[in-house]
Write an enzyme that holds these catalytic residues in place. Structure first.
Site, short mmCIF file in Angstrom:
data_model
loop_
_atom_site.label_atom_id
_atom_site.label_comp_id
_atom_site.label_asym_id
_atom_site.label_seq_id
_atom_site.Cartn_x
_atom_site.Cartn_y
_atom_site.Cartn_z
N CYS A 125 0.81 -1.23 0.00
CA CYS A 125 0.00 0.00 0.00
C CYS A 125 0.84 1.27 0.00
O CYS A 125 0.32 2.35 -0.25
CB CYS A 125 -0.93 0.00 1.20
SG CYS A 125 -1.99 -1.42 1.24
N HIS A 265 -3.64 6.71 3.86
CA HIS A 265 -3.98 5.41 3.28
C HIS A 265 -5.40 5.05 3.74
O HIS A 265 -5.78 5.31 4.88
CB HIS A 265 -2.98 4.35 3.73
CG HIS A 265 -3.30 2.99 3.19
ND1 HIS A 265 -3.70 2.80 1.89
CD2 HIS A 265 -3.32 1.76 3.78
CE1 HIS A 265 -3.94 1.52 1.70
NE2 HIS A 265 -3.72 0.87 2.82
N ASN A 295 -10.11 -0.73 0.73
CA ASN A 295 -8.65 -0.55 0.65
C ASN A 295 -8.18 -1.04 -0.72
O ASN A 295 -8.21 -2.23 -1.00
CB ASN A 295 -8.00 -1.37 1.78
CG ASN A 295 -6.49 -1.27 1.76
OD1 ASN A 295 -5.90 -0.72 0.84
ND2 ASN A 295 -5.87 -1.83 2.79
N1 ACO Z 1 -17.57 -10.17 9.74
C1 ACO Z 1 -17.93 -10.57 10.98
N2 ACO Z 1 -17.04 -10.90 11.92
C2 ACO Z 1 -15.74 -10.84 11.60
C3 ACO Z 1 -15.30 -10.45 10.32
C4 ACO Z 1 -16.28 -10.11 9.38
N3 ACO Z 1 -15.97 -9.70 8.12
N4 ACO Z 1 -13.95 -10.47 10.30
C5 ACO Z 1 -13.55 -10.87 11.52
N5 ACO Z 1 -14.62 -11.10 12.30
C6 ACO Z 1 -14.65 -11.55 13.68
C7 ACO Z 1 -13.39 -12.25 14.08
O1 ACO Z 1 -13.45 -13.61 13.71
C8 ACO Z 1 -13.41 -12.06 15.58
O2 ACO Z 1 -14.23 -13.04 16.13
P1 ACO Z 1 -13.80 -13.82 17.49
O3 ACO Z 1 -13.66 -12.74 18.52
O4 ACO Z 1 -14.93 -14.75 17.68
O5 ACO Z 1 -12.49 -14.46 17.14
C9 ACO Z 1 -14.09 -10.72 15.78
O6 ACO Z 1 -14.76 -10.43 14.55
C10 ACO Z 1 -13.15 -9.58 16.11
O7 ACO Z 1 -12.01 -9.70 15.32
P2 ACO Z 1 -10.83 -8.64 15.43
O8 ACO Z 1 -9.72 -9.08 14.52
O9 ACO Z 1 -10.50 -8.35 16.85
O10 ACO Z 1 -11.54 -7.35 14.84
P3 ACO Z 1 -10.97 -5.91 14.77
O11 ACO Z 1 -11.81 -4.98 15.52
O12 ACO Z 1 -9.48 -5.87 15.03
O13 ACO Z 1 -11.15 -5.58 13.23
C11 ACO Z 1 -9.92 -5.57 11.19
C12 ACO Z 1 -10.56 -6.40 12.25
C13 ACO Z 1 -11.01 -4.74 10.50
C14 ACO Z 1 -9.27 -6.47 10.15
C15 ACO Z 1 -8.89 -4.60 11.81
O14 ACO Z 1 -8.04 -5.33 12.66
C16 ACO Z 1 -8.06 -3.88 10.79
O15 ACO Z 1 -8.55 -3.04 10.08
N6 ACO Z 1 -6.74 -4.16 10.72
C17 ACO Z 1 -5.87 -3.52 9.76
C18 ACO Z 1 -6.04 -4.18 8.44
C19 ACO Z 1 -5.37 -3.43 7.33
O16 ACO Z 1 -5.31 -2.23 7.34
N7 ACO Z 1 -4.90 -4.17 6.33
C20 ACO Z 1 -4.38 -3.60 5.15
C21 ACO Z 1 -2.99 -3.20 5.26
S1 ACO Z 1 -2.47 -2.33 3.88
C22 ACO Z 1 -1.85 -3.35 2.62
O17 ACO Z 1 -0.66 -3.39 2.42
C23 ACO Z 1 -2.75 -4.21 1.80
#
Ligand code: ACO
Length: 338
Positions: A125, A265, A295
């Protein structure tokens, strides 16, 4: 007398300005409601945790180079630059059309930029901002006059559509900028780029390269798709983007309050909110479009820059701040006089 190498005067150092931008997103819209029928998720979960409402997906026959070329054409039109004037095409991407030739070479063919040198850069990214700084240095060093910088990704081609942890986050698109010296403007004032290869595993695609070749077994294990530790990526995103932003602001002697518009980003609204909070800035100062596109990896900051410029969020002479992070881990920030 025979001329000595040291007698040749060095080229004058010049500033590099963004003189035009363009972007492209595919037609097909995939909404959160559509995803509800594909994996166990809900519109409410996606909106609350990420801010994303829909994303665009490229058609099967629409490649990264096609999207990149469309963004490039819009940027050339905006800048009033002909394809033949482009000396260098840099494409930041992790979803190239092929391993080789570079996507930049495909773009060259599609837009008819016959005088350009072409190469791709892999910084996930952060790719667009890394390319922007390379363009800046080539222009400052005097060897290039006009550089086309593109961030483009078709992440839908490497997403595991059965993995709800990742598939709801990403979309496809491309953004482009033309850089050239503009007399009287500071243009790209300063850029900071950083990486931490120790964090390579938190966001990566294990398969496809020589470490894990494309075999039926590896494909069956989904190793040719994007893998992510979401929580760790989130934590690192805020820390690394804040480090990059603070570094460039310090170097310029500016505070966040002096900046007219921040182009971050577009990964997660909560990440941007955390930055706004730490920078003591109103969220309104940030250009945000992740609700529409998700994203789009290297394209995200480039599309946002184009949108912000075209909607008049800043004018010529205004200081703007770009800040990104991505797989690698990579991160970067630039202060630009528009
Ligand atoms: N729908 C419903 N539930 C979900 C989903 C979904 N799409 N995805 C995950 N969950 C669940 C998980 O399984 C978890 O359940 P559990 O507690 O029973 O295990 C629960 O939701 C909470 O999961 P978390 O990972 O704690 O959720 P969080 O609030 O951290 O949000 C997210 C997850 C959105 C991925 C966040 O961590 C995030 O945005 N991280 C950064 C990701 C990012 O920016 N990536 C791109 C980088 S840039 C590049 O180079 C491509």
């Amino acid at each position: 007398m025979k001329k000595q190498i040291r007698d040749i005067p060095p080229p004058p150092s010049r500033t590099a300005s963004v003189i035009g931008t363009g972007s492209y997103v595919p037609e097909r819209v995939l909404t959160n409601a559509d995803l509800e029928s594909m994996v166990e998720t809900s519109d409410q979960w996606i909106v609350e945790r990420t801010g994303i409402r829909e994303r665009r997906l490229a058609a099967e026959t629409e490649f990264t180079s096609h999207m990149a070329a469309k963004a490039a054409q819009a940027a050339m039109e905006n800048a009033g630059v002909k394809p033949s004037e482009i000396d260098l095409i840099l494409v930041g991407t992790v979803t190239p059309d092929n391993f080789f030739p570079s996507t930049a070479c495909h773009v060259q063919r599609l837009i008819g930029a016959e005088n350009a040198a072409c190469m791709d850069l892999s910084a996930a990214c952060s790719g667009f901002l890394y390319c922007l700084e390379i363009a800046h240095q080539f222009i400052a060093g005097g060897s290039m006059q006009t550089v086309l910088v593109i961030g483009a990704d078709k992440l839908s081609s490497i997403v595991n559509w059965a993995d709800r942890n990742t598939c709801v986050l990403f979309g496809d698109g491309a953004g482009a900028a033309i850089l050239r010296h503009r007399p009287g403007s500071r243009g790209v004032v300063t850029t900071y780029m950083g990486s931490d290869g120790n964090l390579a595993d938190i966001l990566h695609m294990p398969g496809g390269g020589c470490a894990c070749p494309t075999t039926a077994e590896n494909i069956a294990q989904k190793l040719n798709t994007l893998h992510m530790n979401g929580r760790e990526t989130y934590k690192q995103a805020v820390t690394s983007m804040m480090r990059a932003a603070n570094t460039v602001l310090d170097r310029c002697g500016l505070t966040a309050q002096d900046i007219k518009c921040v182009i971050p980003h577009q990964a997660n609204l909560r990440i941007i909110e955390a930055m706004a909070d730490r920078m003591d800035l109103d969220l309104g100062k940030f250009h945000i479009n992740l609700d529409k596109y998700g994203n789009t990896s290297a394209a995200a900051v480039a599309i946002a820059l184009d949108e912000a410029a075209r909607t008049g969020r800043f004018q010529i002479g205004d200081p703007i701040l770009l800040v990104v992070f991505g797989g690698g881990l990579t991160y970067a920030s630039s202060v630009i006089e528009w």
